[in-house]
Design a protein around this motif. Structure first.
Motif, short mmCIF file in Angstrom:
data_model
loop_
_atom_site.label_atom_id
_atom_site.label_comp_id
_atom_site.label_asym_id
_atom_site.label_seq_id
_atom_site.Cartn_x
_atom_site.Cartn_y
_atom_site.Cartn_z
N GLU A 60 9.48 1.26 10.49
CA GLU A 60 7.93 1.24 9.55
C GLU A 60 8.50 1.41 8.22
O GLU A 60 9.21 2.54 8.16
CB GLU A 60 7.00 2.05 10.06
N PHE A 61 8.15 0.88 7.19
CA PHE A 61 8.52 0.99 5.75
C PHE A 61 7.21 0.48 4.85
O PHE A 61 6.42 -0.10 5.35
CB PHE A 61 9.80 0.49 5.51
N TYR A 62 7.36 0.98 3.61
CA TYR A 62 6.66 0.59 2.48
C TYR A 62 7.58 -0.21 1.75
O TYR A 62 8.61 0.23 1.33
CB TYR A 62 5.96 1.70 1.77
N LEU A 63 7.33 -1.44 0.85
CA LEU A 63 7.89 -1.74 -0.12
C LEU A 63 7.61 -0.99 -1.23
O LEU A 63 6.59 -0.25 -1.46
CB LEU A 63 7.30 -3.04 -0.65
N VAL A 64 8.70 -0.67 -2.07
CA VAL A 64 8.53 0.15 -3.46
C VAL A 64 9.01 -0.47 -4.65
O VAL A 64 9.47 -1.48 -4.56
CB VAL A 64 9.46 1.39 -3.08
N GLY A 71 0.15 -1.07 1.95
CA GLY A 71 0.77 -1.91 3.04
C GLY A 71 1.80 -1.66 3.79
O GLY A 71 3.09 -1.72 3.38
N LEU A 72 1.74 -1.02 4.86
CA LEU A 72 2.80 -0.57 5.84
C LEU A 72 3.47 -1.83 6.53
O LEU A 72 2.62 -2.56 7.09
CB LEU A 72 2.22 0.33 6.76
N HIS A 73 4.58 -1.88 6.59
CA HIS A 73 5.34 -3.09 7.11
C HIS A 73 6.09 -2.58 8.34
O HIS A 73 6.65 -1.42 8.33
CB HIS A 73 6.25 -3.82 6.41
N ARG A 74 6.46 -3.54 9.44
CA ARG A 74 7.24 -3.24 10.52
C ARG A 74 8.18 -4.42 10.76
O ARG A 74 7.64 -5.30 10.86
CB ARG A 74 6.39 -2.96 11.86
#
Length: 186
Positions: free
Chosen positions: A97-101, A118-121
């Motif tokens: 799981e990550f966020y774009l920065v 927006g959390l991405h997986r």
């Protein structure tokens, strides 16, 4: 004479636009259908329609079908390099799981990284790698002695950093799997 004609044309166009807007806002009868092609910005006495711009969905000769196919397959970031903040690794599903920065100004203190909402997986590729900024590697034990996969290492690094996450450059392959994680110095 010419100035009067131009003024009358502009006035007529403005009157039509105001009438359509008033009808739409008042909930009255629907305005007549107007094609989506914008009006020309010329100073001709009568407004004419500009030629239709080519549709972005229409495929041009020599253009790749990859973005269309990726969207149809539900892929998020195929073949991209991303700047992210990893927040969690779920070992059961193999998903990170990550966020774009992105860089944002911070007053007089200089720019800093902030999460894009927006959390991405995405899953890790079986042969994914993780690298520390420090050439000697992470300064702590990241894997159990009997097993060390990228997922376990990522999970260990994240738990070491606590809630702050791991800022990294992540490479994603065409199958939408994370292949390389390079820690950033932030």
């Amino acid at each position: 004479m010419a100035r009067t004609t131009v003024f009358r044309g502009a006035l007529a166009a403005a009157s039509v636009s105001a009438a359509v807007l008033a009808t739409a806002c008042s909930g009255g009868p629907a305005a007549p259908s107007v094609p989506s092609v914008p009006l020309s910005t010329s100073v001709a006495p009568t407004a004419t329609r500009a030629p239709a711009a080519p549709s972005s969905s229409a495929q041009q000769p020599g253009q790749s079908q990859q973005p269309v196919a990726a969207a149809a397959a539900g892929l998020k970031f195929p073949g991209k390099s991303l700047e992210v903040r990893f927040t969690r690794f779920d070992r059961a599903t193999g998903m990170a799981e990550f966020y774009l920065v992105t860089l944002a100004p911070n007053g007089g203190a200089g720019p800093h990284l902030v999460d894009v909402p927006g959390l991405h997986r995405l899953p890790l590729a079986p042969n994914a790698t993780i690298e520390s900024v420090d050439p000697a590697g992470f300064p702590f034990e990241t894997c159990p002695p009997t097993e060390c996969s990228t997922g376990i290492e990522l999970q260990s690094v994240l738990s070491h950093y606590g809630g702050s996450g791991l800022f990294a450059d992540a490479a994603v392959n065409a199958a939408d799997r994370i292949t390389d994680i390079h820690e950033m110095a932030y």
